[in-house]
Design a protein around this motif. Structure first.
Motif, PDB file in Angstrom:
ATOM      1  N   ARG A 191      30.164  42.407  23.894  1.00  0.00           N
ATOM      2  CA  ARG A 191      31.075  41.556  24.640  1.00  0.00           C
ATOM      3  C   ARG A 191      30.261  40.664  25.568  1.00  0.00           C
ATOM      4  N   ALA A 192      30.658  39.416  25.676  1.00  0.00           N
ATOM      5  CA  ALA A 192      29.900  38.456  26.481  1.00  0.00           C
ATOM      6  C   ALA A 192      30.318  38.504  27.946  1.00  0.00           C
ATOM      7  N   SER A 193      29.381  38.178  28.816  1.00  0.00           N
ATOM      8  CA  SER A 193      29.617  38.001  30.242  1.00  0.00           C
ATOM      9  C   SER A 193      28.967  36.693  30.661  1.00  0.00           C
ATOM     10  N   ILE A 194      29.562  36.055  31.660  1.00  0.00           N
ATOM     11  CA  ILE A 194      29.016  34.797  32.183  1.00  0.00           C
ATOM     12  C   ILE A 194      28.660  35.005  33.646  1.00  0.00           C
ATOM     13  N   ASN A 200      22.381  30.996  47.022  1.00  0.00           N
ATOM     14  CA  ASN A 200      23.393  31.618  47.879  1.00  0.00           C
ATOM     15  C   ASN A 200      24.059  32.830  47.230  1.00  0.00           C
ATOM     16  N   GLY A 201      23.484  33.380  46.151  1.00  0.00           N
ATOM     17  CA  GLY A 201      24.023  34.584  45.536  1.00  0.00           C
ATOM     18  C   GLY A 201      24.312  34.400  44.057  1.00  0.00           C
ATOM     19  N   ALA A 202      25.281  35.165  43.587  1.00  0.00           N
ATOM     20  CA  ALA A 202      25.644  35.109  42.172  1.00  0.00           C
ATOM     21  C   ALA A 202      27.081  35.552  41.999  1.00  0.00           C
ATOM     22  N   ILE A 203      27.705  35.070  40.927  1.00  0.00           N
ATOM     23  CA  ILE A 203      29.063  35.480  40.576  1.00  0.00           C
ATOM     24  C   ILE A 203      29.092  35.841  39.102  1.00  0.00           C
ATOM     25  N   VAL A 204      30.055  36.678  38.760  1.00  0.00           N
ATOM     26  CA  VAL A 204      30.330  37.029  37.366  1.00  0.00           C
ATOM     27  C   VAL A 204      31.754  36.585  37.100  1.00  0.00           C
ATOM     28  N   LEU A 205      31.942  35.712  36.107  1.00  0.00           N
ATOM     29  CA  LEU A 205      33.301  35.275  35.818  1.00  0.00           C
ATOM     30  C   LEU A 205      34.109  36.468  35.325  1.00  0.00           C
ATOM     31  N   PRO A 206      35.291  36.699  35.920  1.00  0.00           N
ATOM     32  CA  PRO A 206      36.058  37.889  35.589  1.00  0.00           C
ATOM     33  C   PRO A 206      36.640  37.873  34.175  1.00  0.00           C
ATOM     34  N   ILE A 207      36.942  36.694  33.667  1.00  0.00           N
ATOM     35  CA  ILE A 207      37.491  36.574  32.313  1.00  0.00           C
ATOM     36  C   ILE A 207      36.663  35.539  31.563  1.00  0.00           C
ATOM     37  N   VAL A 208      36.089  35.978  30.449  1.00  0.00           N
ATOM     38  CA  VAL A 208      35.298  35.090  29.599  1.00  0.00           C
ATOM     39  C   VAL A 208      36.239  34.465  28.580  1.00  0.00           C
ATOM     40  N   PRO A 209      36.179  33.147  28.407  1.00  0.00           N
ATOM     41  CA  PRO A 209      37.044  32.522  27.404  1.00  0.00           C
ATOM     42  C   PRO A 209      36.840  33.146  26.024  1.00  0.00           C
ATOM     43  N   LYS A 257      36.280  26.358  30.924  1.00  0.00           N
ATOM     44  CA  LYS A 257      37.663  26.379  31.396  1.00  0.00           C
ATOM     45  C   LYS A 257      38.115  27.817  31.331  1.00  0.00           C
ATOM     46  N   GLY A 258      38.874  28.235  32.327  1.00  0.00           N
ATOM     47  CA  GLY A 258      39.325  29.609  32.271  1.00  0.00           C
ATOM     48  C   GLY A 258      40.253  29.988  33.397  1.00  0.00           C
ATOM     49  N   LEU A 259      40.466  31.282  33.481  1.00  0.00           N
ATOM     50  CA  LEU A 259      41.381  31.883  34.433  1.00  0.00           C
ATOM     51  C   LEU A 259      40.587  32.692  35.452  1.00  0.00           C
ATOM     52  N   LEU A 260      40.970  32.555  36.704  1.00  0.00           N
ATOM     53  CA  LEU A 260      40.414  33.360  37.789  1.00  0.00           C
ATOM     54  C   LEU A 260      41.568  34.138  38.413  1.00  0.00           C
ATOM     55  N   PRO A 261      41.803  35.348  37.924  1.00  0.00           N
ATOM     56  CA  PRO A 261      42.953  36.092  38.444  1.00  0.00           C
ATOM     57  C   PRO A 261      42.714  36.576  39.870  1.00  0.00           C
ATOM     58  N   VAL A 262      43.780  36.571  40.647  1.00  0.00           N
ATOM     59  CA  VAL A 262      43.703  37.110  41.992  1.00  0.00           C
ATOM     60  C   VAL A 262      43.606  38.633  41.919  1.00  0.00           C
ATOM     61  N   ASP A 263      44.313  39.239  40.942  1.00  0.00           N
ATOM     62  CA  ASP A 263      44.284  40.684  40.738  1.00  0.00           C
ATOM     63  C   ASP A 263      43.829  40.954  39.305  1.00  0.00           C
ATOM     64  N   VAL A 264      42.545  41.299  39.139  1.00  0.00           N
ATOM     65  CA  VAL A 264      42.007  41.503  37.787  1.00  0.00           C
ATOM     66  C   VAL A 264      42.617  42.710  37.090  1.00  0.00           C
ATOM     67  N   TYR A 311      41.674  42.950  29.721  1.00  0.00           N
ATOM     68  CA  TYR A 311      40.471  42.391  29.111  1.00  0.00           C
ATOM     69  C   TYR A 311      39.521  41.787  30.139  1.00  0.00           C
ATOM     70  N   ALA A 312      39.866  41.844  31.410  1.00  0.00           N
ATOM     71  CA  ALA A 312      39.004  41.288  32.462  1.00  0.00           C
ATOM     72  C   ALA A 312      37.782  42.179  32.654  1.00  0.00           C
ATOM     73  N   ASN A 313      36.688  41.568  33.024  1.00  0.00           N
ATOM     74  CA  ASN A 313      35.447  42.284  33.300  1.00  0.00           C
ATOM     75  C   ASN A 313      35.604  43.041  34.616  1.00  0.00           C
ATOM     76  N   PRO A 314      35.480  44.371  34.597  1.00  0.00           N
ATOM     77  CA  PRO A 314      35.645  45.129  35.839  1.00  0.00           C
ATOM     78  C   PRO A 314      34.573  44.819  36.891  1.00  0.00           C
ATOM     79  N   LEU A 315      33.452  44.237  36.477  1.00  0.00           N
ATOM     80  CA  LEU A 315      32.401  43.855  37.414  1.00  0.00           C
ATOM     81  C   LEU A 315      32.534  42.395  37.862  1.00  0.00           C
TER      82      LEU A 315
END
Length: 165
Positions: free
Chosen positions: A22-25, A31-40, A76-83, A88-92
């Motif tokens: 499974r892919a992660s972005i 200033n740090g790093a982020i992991v997109l919670p939902i990969v297209p 393009k994607g979704l950034l849920p307030v509550d993952v 299917y959202a990345n727990p990390l």
């Protein structure tokens, strides 16, 4: 920047988010790093132009091979307030607020970033230093955010005259 990125990528690779690959972005910067919670569902297309030129001569139309252009990626994607609402959202994954704040800080501070798209099996689809050319987002009626961003490859020049990616 690279130590933060290595830590996040190694956590993603060792985390068994699902059976199979499974892919992660991950996007990182000073200033740090982020992991997109939902990969297209479909990973972004990487535009990889070559700066060739054509011209007319007495022999007809001629072409000259140019150098490689800058790669471009659109996400393009979704950034849920509550993952937790999305199985299917990345727990990390980072929260919507963390992603939006991170991107806005990168742009405000003129920071170059790095995008890495990696699979849980350790293979890498994309690892590119980039600038965030555009970032647009809106909130929907269930209070989740939708975003669109364009990343352009960043090449810096070292003091010795060579390109650094």
């Amino acid at each position: 920047m690279s130590s933060i990125l290595n830590m996040i990528v190694s956590r993603l690779i060792t985390a068994k988010m699902s059976a199979g690959s499974r892919a992660s972005i991950v996007i990182s910067a000073d200033n740090g790093a982020i992991v997109l919670p939902i990969v297209p569902a479909d990973l972004p297309e990487v535009s990889n132009p070559q700066n060739n030129e054509t011209f007319e001569s007495v022999l007809g139309t001629m072409s000259v091979m140019g150098t490689l252009g800058l790669r471009k990626v659109s996400l393009k994607g979704l950034l849920p307030v509550d993952v937790s609402k999305y199985p299917y959202a990345n727990p990390l994954g980072s929260t919507a607020a963390e992603v939006i704040n991170f991107i806005n800080q990168c742009r405000a501070k003129n920071n170059a970033a790095r995008i890495v798209i990696a699979y849980s099996d350790g293979s890498v689809y994309l690892n590119m230093a980039c600038l965030i050319n555009s970032f647009e987002y809106y909130i929907d009626n269930v209070k989740d955010y939708h975003y669109c961003m364009e990343l352009l490859e960043y090449r810096s020049v070292s003091p010795l005259g060579g390109l650094v990616s």
